[in-house]
Enzyme design. Structure first.
Site, PDB file in Angstrom:
ATOM      1  N   HIS A   7       0.828  -1.217   0.000  1.00  0.00           N
ATOM      2  CA  HIS A   7       0.000   0.000   0.000  1.00  0.00           C
ATOM      3  C   HIS A   7       0.854   1.255   0.000  1.00  0.00           C
ATOM      4  O   HIS A   7       2.023   1.234   0.371  1.00  0.00           O
ATOM      5  CB  HIS A   7      -0.990   0.029   1.172  1.00  0.00           C
ATOM      6  CG  HIS A   7      -0.401  -0.007   2.559  1.00  0.00           C
ATOM      7  ND1 HIS A   7      -0.217  -1.162   3.269  1.00  0.00           N
ATOM      8  CD2 HIS A   7       0.033   0.981   3.369  1.00  0.00           C
ATOM      9  CE1 HIS A   7       0.284  -0.894   4.460  1.00  0.00           C
ATOM     10  NE2 HIS A   7       0.463   0.423   4.548  1.00  0.00           N
ATOM     11  N   HIS A  79       3.822   7.051   3.769  1.00  0.00           N
ATOM     12  CA  HIS A  79       4.757   5.917   3.666  1.00  0.00           C
ATOM     13  C   HIS A  79       4.369   4.973   2.537  1.00  0.00           C
ATOM     14  O   HIS A  79       3.248   5.000   2.039  1.00  0.00           O
ATOM     15  CB  HIS A  79       4.899   5.154   4.993  1.00  0.00           C
ATOM     16  CG  HIS A  79       3.666   4.459   5.497  1.00  0.00           C
ATOM     17  ND1 HIS A  79       2.797   5.013   6.402  1.00  0.00           N
ATOM     18  CD2 HIS A  79       3.157   3.216   5.235  1.00  0.00           C
ATOM     19  CE1 HIS A  79       1.830   4.156   6.690  1.00  0.00           C
ATOM     20  NE2 HIS A  79       2.020   3.053   5.977  1.00  0.00           N
ATOM     21  N   GLU A 130       7.475   0.977   5.218  1.00  0.00           N
ATOM     22  CA  GLU A 130       6.909  -0.076   6.064  1.00  0.00           C
ATOM     23  C   GLU A 130       7.156  -1.412   5.371  1.00  0.00           C
ATOM     24  O   GLU A 130       6.981  -1.525   4.153  1.00  0.00           O
ATOM     25  CB  GLU A 130       5.396   0.153   6.238  1.00  0.00           C
ATOM     26  CG  GLU A 130       4.695  -0.927   7.060  1.00  0.00           C
ATOM     27  CD  GLU A 130       3.180  -0.678   7.189  1.00  0.00           C
ATOM     28  OE1 GLU A 130       2.669   0.300   6.606  1.00  0.00           O
ATOM     29  OE2 GLU A 130       2.522  -1.492   7.862  1.00  0.00           O
TER      30      GLU A 130
HETATM   31  C1  LIG Z   1      -2.131   0.838  10.702  1.00  0.00           C
HETATM   32  C2  LIG Z   1      -0.916   0.036  10.982  1.00  0.00           C
HETATM   33  C3  LIG Z   1       0.155   0.187   9.956  1.00  0.00           C
HETATM   34  C4  LIG Z   1      -0.196  -0.647   8.733  1.00  0.00           C
HETATM   35  O1  LIG Z   1      -0.397  -1.868   8.940  1.00  0.00           O
HETATM   36  O2  LIG Z   1      -0.257  -0.179   7.586  1.00  0.00           O
HETATM   37  C5  LIG Z   1       0.482   1.619   9.627  1.00  0.00           C
HETATM   38  O3  LIG Z   1       0.722   2.016   8.541  1.00  0.00           O
HETATM   39  S1  LIG Z   1       0.601   2.671  11.009  1.00  0.00           S
HETATM   40  C6  LIG Z   1       1.103   4.213  10.312  1.00  0.00           C
HETATM   41  C7  LIG Z   1       1.481   5.153  11.363  1.00  0.00           C
HETATM   42  N1  LIG Z   1       2.625   4.684  12.111  1.00  0.00           N
HETATM   43  C8  LIG Z   1       3.879   4.993  11.760  1.00  0.00           C
HETATM   44  O4  LIG Z   1       4.136   5.729  10.790  1.00  0.00           O
HETATM   45  C9  LIG Z   1       4.953   4.403  12.649  1.00  0.00           C
HETATM   46  C10 LIG Z   1       6.341   4.800  12.234  1.00  0.00           C
HETATM   47  N2  LIG Z   1       6.465   6.239  12.121  1.00  0.00           N
HETATM   48  C11 LIG Z   1       6.834   7.019  13.168  1.00  0.00           C
HETATM   49  O5  LIG Z   1       7.075   6.549  14.268  1.00  0.00           O
HETATM   50  C12 LIG Z   1       6.935   8.505  12.889  1.00  0.00           C
HETATM   51  O6  LIG Z   1       6.075   8.837  11.830  1.00  0.00           O
HETATM   52  C13 LIG Z   1       8.404   8.920  12.550  1.00  0.00           C
HETATM   53  C14 LIG Z   1       8.924   8.264  11.279  1.00  0.00           C
HETATM   54  C15 LIG Z   1       9.326   8.591  13.743  1.00  0.00           C
HETATM   55  C16 LIG Z   1       8.417  10.434  12.312  1.00  0.00           C
HETATM   56  O7  LIG Z   1       7.778  11.014  13.387  1.00  0.00           O
HETATM   57  P1  LIG Z   1       7.760  12.626  13.515  1.00  0.00           P
HETATM   58  O8  LIG Z   1       7.029  12.960  14.773  1.00  0.00           O
HETATM   59  O9  LIG Z   1       7.247  13.233  12.254  1.00  0.00           O
HETATM   60  O10 LIG Z   1       9.300  12.901  13.734  1.00  0.00           O
HETATM   61  P2  LIG Z   1      10.107  14.197  13.511  1.00  0.00           P
HETATM   62  O11 LIG Z   1       9.182  15.386  13.506  1.00  0.00           O
HETATM   63  O12 LIG Z   1      11.208  14.167  14.528  1.00  0.00           O
HETATM   64  O13 LIG Z   1      10.723  14.012  12.046  1.00  0.00           O
HETATM   65  C17 LIG Z   1      12.050  13.599  11.879  1.00  0.00           C
HETATM   66  C18 LIG Z   1      12.444  13.889  10.439  1.00  0.00           C
HETATM   67  O14 LIG Z   1      11.819  12.909   9.592  1.00  0.00           O
HETATM   68  C19 LIG Z   1      10.983  13.559   8.637  1.00  0.00           C
HETATM   69  N3  LIG Z   1       9.780  12.756   8.459  1.00  0.00           N
HETATM   70  C20 LIG Z   1       8.886  12.463   9.423  1.00  0.00           C
HETATM   71  N4  LIG Z   1       7.913  11.698   8.920  1.00  0.00           N
HETATM   72  C21 LIG Z   1       8.200  11.521   7.617  1.00  0.00           C
HETATM   73  C22 LIG Z   1       7.542  10.825   6.558  1.00  0.00           C
HETATM   74  N5  LIG Z   1       6.398  10.166   6.781  1.00  0.00           N
HETATM   75  N6  LIG Z   1       8.109  10.820   5.353  1.00  0.00           N
HETATM   76  C23 LIG Z   1       9.274  11.494   5.115  1.00  0.00           C
HETATM   77  N7  LIG Z   1       9.970  12.179   6.093  1.00  0.00           N
HETATM   78  C24 LIG Z   1       9.407  12.182   7.306  1.00  0.00           C
HETATM   79  C25 LIG Z   1      10.686  14.913   9.231  1.00  0.00           C
HETATM   80  O15 LIG Z   1      10.365  15.835   8.228  1.00  0.00           O
HETATM   81  C26 LIG Z   1      11.964  15.246   9.935  1.00  0.00           C
HETATM   82  O16 LIG Z   1      12.896  15.718   8.991  1.00  0.00           O
HETATM   83  P3  LIG Z   1      13.871  16.956   9.319  1.00  0.00           P
HETATM   84  O17 LIG Z   1      12.988  18.115   9.625  1.00  0.00           O
HETATM   85  O18 LIG Z   1      14.690  17.134   8.080  1.00  0.00           O
HETATM   86  O19 LIG Z   1      14.683  16.516  10.508  1.00  0.00           O
HETATM   87 CO   LIG Z   2       0.813   1.324   6.483  1.00  0.00          CO
END
Ligand SMILES: CC[C@@H](C(=O)O)C(=O)SCCNC(=O)CCNC(=O)[C@H](O)C(C)(C)COP(=O)(O)OP(=O)(O)OC[C@H]1O[C@@H](n2cnc3c(N)ncnc32)[C@H](O)[C@@H]1OP(=O)(O)O
Ligand SMILES: [Co+2]
Length: 139
Positions: A7, A79, A130
């Site tokens: 997905h 993602h 993922e």
């Molecule tokens: C329903 C279950 C499952 C399924 O079966 O399909 C799912 O899909 S659950 C979906 C939701 N769960 C998750 O996404 C879990 C893993 N993700 C996380 O834990 C967080 O999203 C993360 C990856 C840790 C980011 O969290 P965030 O609070 O946004 O962290 P920061 O603000 O510190 O960001 C750090 C840095 O990373 C960039 N970033 C964040 N998210 C993304 C993204 N989705 N794609 C690309 N880049 C991302 C963010 O812009 C920051 O960058 P800098 O500013 O340059 O540091």
């Molecule tokens: Co997902």
């Protein structure tokens, strides 16, 4: 190592409105909302002939998509989910190459009742990945 695209996930501020848009404007088949408190999201899946779209909105104050939606208030692509046959083998291969897992690296049960893991977006060209363990496709 990776198999099919399972997905593409899109974070949205209003899940009902997003589901209605996919149904009415695109004529898509959209599932009922599924709250997943352990993941901090509510999801619906849009069925496509060759994959799925996961529309997600935050659930709870500690939702992992809250910051993303703060930065992208209108929503955005969050993602990609790839299928793997053996998620622990995939994890260990990736760790050996320096990729970072989100969290402990222990697979959790995802929306399809199967083990999932997330890889840090900074290690994959700015894209959160993922992995979902799926039985080998017959295709
Ligand atoms: C329903 C279950 C499952 C399924 O079966 O399909 C799912 O899909 S659950 C979906 C939701 N769960 C998750 O996404 C879990 C893993 N993700 C996380 O834990 C967080 O999203 C993360 C990856 C840790 C980011 O969290 P965030 O609070 O946004 O962290 P920061 O603000 O510190 O960001 C750090 C840095 O990373 C960039 N970033 C964040 N998210 C993304 C993204 N989705 N794609 C690309 N880049 C991302 C963010 O812009 C920051 O960058 P800098 O500013 O340059 O540091
Ligand atoms: Co997902």
């Amino acid at each position: 190592m990776i198999g099919r695209l399972n997905h593409v996930a899109i974070a949205v501020p209003d899940l009902d409105a997003a589901a209605a848009l996919y149904r009415s404007a695109l004529g898509a088949s959209v599932s009922n909302p599924l709250p997943l408190p352990e993941h901090g999201v509510t999801v619906v899946f849009v069925a496509l002939p060759n994959s799925k779209i996961e529309l997600m909105s935050p659930l709870g104050a500690a939702s992992p998509i809250k910051s993303f939606l703060d930065r992208n208030p209108g929503g955005g692509m969050h993602h990609l989910c790839f299928e793997v046959e053996d998620i622990l083998a995939a994890r260990d291969t990736l760790l050996a190459q320096g990729a970072r897992m989100i969290g402990t690296g222990t697979p959790q049960v995802g929306a399809h009742g199967l083990p999932v893991l997330f890889l840090h977006p900074k290690d994959f060209n700015g894209t959160l990945i993922e992995l979902e363990e799926c039985a080998k496709s017959s295709e």
